[in-house]
Design a protein around this motif. Structure first.
Motif, PDB file in Angstrom:
ATOM      1  N   TYR A  75      99.400  35.690   1.769  1.00 53.32           N
ATOM      2  CA  TYR A  75      98.149  36.320   2.170  1.00 53.32           C
ATOM      3  C   TYR A  75      98.026  36.439   3.693  1.00 53.32           C
ATOM      4  N   ILE A  76      98.534  35.437   4.430  1.00 56.14           N
ATOM      5  CA  ILE A  76      98.298  35.406   5.878  1.00 56.14           C
ATOM      6  C   ILE A  76      99.472  35.916   6.725  1.00 56.14           C
ATOM      7  N   THR A  77     100.633  36.167   6.107  1.00 57.88           N
ATOM      8  CA  THR A  77     101.770  36.624   6.901  1.00 57.88           C
ATOM      9  C   THR A  77     102.087  38.087   6.595  1.00 57.88           C
ATOM     10  N   PRO A  78     102.681  38.767   7.552  1.00 61.42           N
ATOM     11  CA  PRO A  78     103.075  40.163   7.300  1.00 61.42           C
ATOM     12  C   PRO A  78     104.152  40.244   6.207  1.00 61.42           C
ATOM     13  N   ARG A  79     104.090  41.290   5.425  1.00 62.43           N
ATOM     14  CA  ARG A  79     105.037  41.471   4.320  1.00 62.43           C
ATOM     15  C   ARG A  79     106.489  41.445   4.803  1.00 62.43           C
ATOM     16  N   LYS A  80     106.756  42.017   5.983  1.00 63.14           N
ATOM     17  CA  LYS A  80     108.137  42.089   6.468  1.00 63.14           C
ATOM     18  C   LYS A  80     108.739  40.697   6.704  1.00 63.14           C
ATOM     19  N   TRP A  81     107.915  39.692   6.945  1.00 62.12           N
ATOM     20  CA  TRP A  81     108.406  38.335   7.152  1.00 62.12           C
ATOM     21  C   TRP A  81     108.916  37.712   5.853  1.00 62.12           C
ATOM     22  N   ARG A  82     108.387  38.166   4.730  1.00 63.66           N
ATOM     23  CA  ARG A  82     108.699  37.541   3.443  1.00 63.66           C
ATOM     24  C   ARG A  82     109.326  38.509   2.448  1.00 63.66           C
ATOM     25  N   ASP A  83     109.784  39.658   2.942  1.00 59.27           N
ATOM     26  CA  ASP A  83     110.406  40.656   2.079  1.00 59.27           C
ATOM     27  C   ASP A  83     111.876  40.307   1.852  1.00 59.27           C
ATOM     28  N   ASP A  84     112.256  40.100   0.612  1.00 59.36           N
ATOM     29  CA  ASP A  84     113.642  39.781   0.270  1.00 59.36           C
ATOM     30  C   ASP A  84     114.422  41.039  -0.116  1.00 59.36           C
ATOM     31  N   GLY A  85     113.960  42.166   0.346  1.00 61.83           N
ATOM     32  CA  GLY A  85     114.592  43.435  -0.010  1.00 61.83           C
ATOM     33  C   GLY A  85     114.084  43.980  -1.330  1.00 61.83           C
ATOM     34  N   GLY A  86     112.995  43.421  -1.800  1.00 58.69           N
ATOM     35  CA  GLY A  86     112.413  43.876  -3.061  1.00 58.69           C
ATOM     36  C   GLY A  86     113.102  43.335  -4.299  1.00 58.69           C
ATOM     37  N   ILE A  87     113.995  42.366  -4.120  1.00 57.95           N
ATOM     38  CA  ILE A  87     114.773  41.854  -5.256  1.00 57.95           C
ATOM     39  C   ILE A  87     113.882  41.142  -6.266  1.00 57.95           C
ATOM     40  N   ASN A  88     112.980  40.291  -5.795  1.00 57.17           N
ATOM     41  CA  ASN A  88     112.105  39.598  -6.750  1.00 57.17           C
ATOM     42  C   ASN A  88     111.248  40.593  -7.537  1.00 57.17           C
ATOM     43  N   GLU A  89     110.789  41.649  -6.882  1.00 55.27           N
ATOM     44  CA  GLU A  89     110.023  42.669  -7.597  1.00 55.27           C
ATOM     45  C   GLU A  89     110.889  43.359  -8.643  1.00 55.27           C
ATOM     46  N   LEU A  90     112.136  43.668  -8.282  1.00 48.73           N
ATOM     47  CA  LEU A  90     113.042  44.302  -9.233  1.00 48.73           C
ATOM     48  C   LEU A  90     113.307  43.398 -10.443  1.00 48.73           C
ATOM     49  N   ILE A  91     113.367  42.104 -10.202  1.00 47.42           N
ATOM     50  CA  ILE A  91     113.651  41.158 -11.285  1.00 47.42           C
ATOM     51  C   ILE A  91     112.437  40.951 -12.189  1.00 47.42           C
ATOM     52  N   PHE A  92     111.241  40.857 -11.614  1.00 45.52           N
ATOM     53  CA  PHE A  92     110.078  40.439 -12.400  1.00 45.52           C
ATOM     54  C   PHE A  92     109.047  41.517 -12.712  1.00 45.52           C
ATOM     55  N   GLN A  93     108.958  42.534 -11.883  1.00 44.85           N
ATOM     56  CA  GLN A  93     107.816  43.445 -11.957  1.00 44.85           C
ATOM     57  C   GLN A  93     107.648  44.151 -13.288  1.00 44.85           C
ATOM     58  N   ASN A  94     108.686  44.656 -13.866  1.00 44.15           N
ATOM     59  CA  ASN A  94     108.557  45.453 -15.087  1.00 44.15           C
ATOM     60  C   ASN A  94     109.096  44.738 -16.318  1.00 44.15           C
ATOM     61  N   GLN A  95     109.083  43.429 -16.286  1.00 40.71           N
ATOM     62  CA  GLN A  95     109.619  42.653 -17.396  1.00 40.71           C
ATOM     63  C   GLN A  95     108.480  42.077 -18.249  1.00 40.71           C
ATOM     64  N   PRO A  96     108.733  41.930 -19.531  1.00 40.94           N
ATOM     65  CA  PRO A  96     107.723  41.259 -20.362  1.00 40.94           C
ATOM     66  C   PRO A  96     107.597  39.788 -19.972  1.00 40.94           C
ATOM     67  N   ILE A  97     106.448  39.228 -20.195  1.00 41.84           N
ATOM     68  CA  ILE A  97     106.202  37.826 -19.842  1.00 41.84           C
ATOM     69  C   ILE A  97     107.167  36.910 -20.587  1.00 41.84           C
ATOM     70  N   SER A  98     107.526  37.270 -21.809  1.00 41.59           N
ATOM     71  CA  SER A  98     108.481  36.441 -22.563  1.00 41.59           C
ATOM     72  C   SER A  98     109.826  36.362 -21.840  1.00 41.59           C
ATOM     73  N   PHE A  99     110.274  37.477 -21.259  1.00 41.16           N
ATOM     74  CA  PHE A  99     111.522  37.463 -20.491  1.00 41.16           C
ATOM     75  C   PHE A  99     111.371  36.567 -19.263  1.00 41.16           C
ATOM     76  N   ILE A 100     110.258  36.701 -18.557  1.00 48.63           N
ATOM     77  CA  ILE A 100     110.036  35.883 -17.360  1.00 48.63           C
ATOM     78  C   ILE A 100     110.072  34.406 -17.723  1.00 48.63           C
ATOM     79  N   PHE A 101     109.456  34.054 -18.843  1.00 48.87           N
ATOM     80  CA  PHE A 101     109.452  32.660 -19.300  1.00 48.87           C
ATOM     81  C   PHE A 101     110.879  32.171 -19.554  1.00 48.87           C
TER      82      PHE A 101
END
Length: 188
Positions: A75-101
């Protein structure tokens, strides 16, 4: 080619296969190394004990606290400081919760068996903690992310040292990854 670019080229099914394949390699490494580094394969049984109190206090509550700190930092830091290249979004964003679990449970088990169960038990807390952070290679170019994973690694390692129970860091690692995966999945 960057890791995030490679992942973007994978279908959803191919991504899942690659994710579980990488965890399978870590599990295989843990098992194979234990044959060389443990006196007996049965040494594994001494690393686990069922202690619900430790699992709740050091596993679940620590994980919730770490996730709250992580969300505050997000919340308090700029996105560019914590951007991993969008990999975590690619892994989790469009997955069912059962897969994430299931996936975050596999990650917690495989990584903790290797890094705490084998490496920390054999080579010590500091070596295992640093190696764990270095293996998360995509964070090396982002100081905030690297410091976060390094701190987390040392904390998980300390919890294992303190409790002498491999179940506790597995529980903590699972809840951290699962809750943060849910945040990514449910973020609009």
């Amino acid at each position: 080619m960057k890791q995030s670019e490679l992942i973007k080229q994978l279908s959803n099914k191919e991504l899942r296969i690659q994710l579980f394949f990488s965890q399978g390699l870590l599990l295989l490494a843990a098992v194979v190394l234990s044959f060389f580094l443990f006196d007996s394969f049965f040494d594994w049984f001494h690393l686990f004990s069922w202690n619900p109190r430790e699992m709740i206090i050091f596993g679940l509550l620590s994980a919730v606290l770490i996730v709250l700190v992580e969300l505050s930092v997000m919340y308090i830091t700029p996105r560019k400081w914590r951007d991993d290249g969008g990999i975590n979004e690619l892994i989790f964003q469009n997955q069912p919760i059962s897969f994430i679990f299931v996936f975050t449970l596999a990650v917690a088990i495989c990584e903790e068996l290797l890094f705490r169960g084998v490496i920390q038990t054999t080579f010590g807390y500091v070596f295992a903690s640093i190696l764990f952070a270095l293996v998360h290679i995509r964070y090396l170019k982002k100081p905030l992310l690297f410091l976060a994973v390094l701190f987390l690694s040392f904390y998980i390692g300390w919890v294992y040292e303190y409790t002498a129970n491999l179940i506790v860091p597995i529980v903590m690692h699972f809840f951290i990854d699962f809750l943060l995966g849910l945040v990514i999945r449910l973020k609009k």
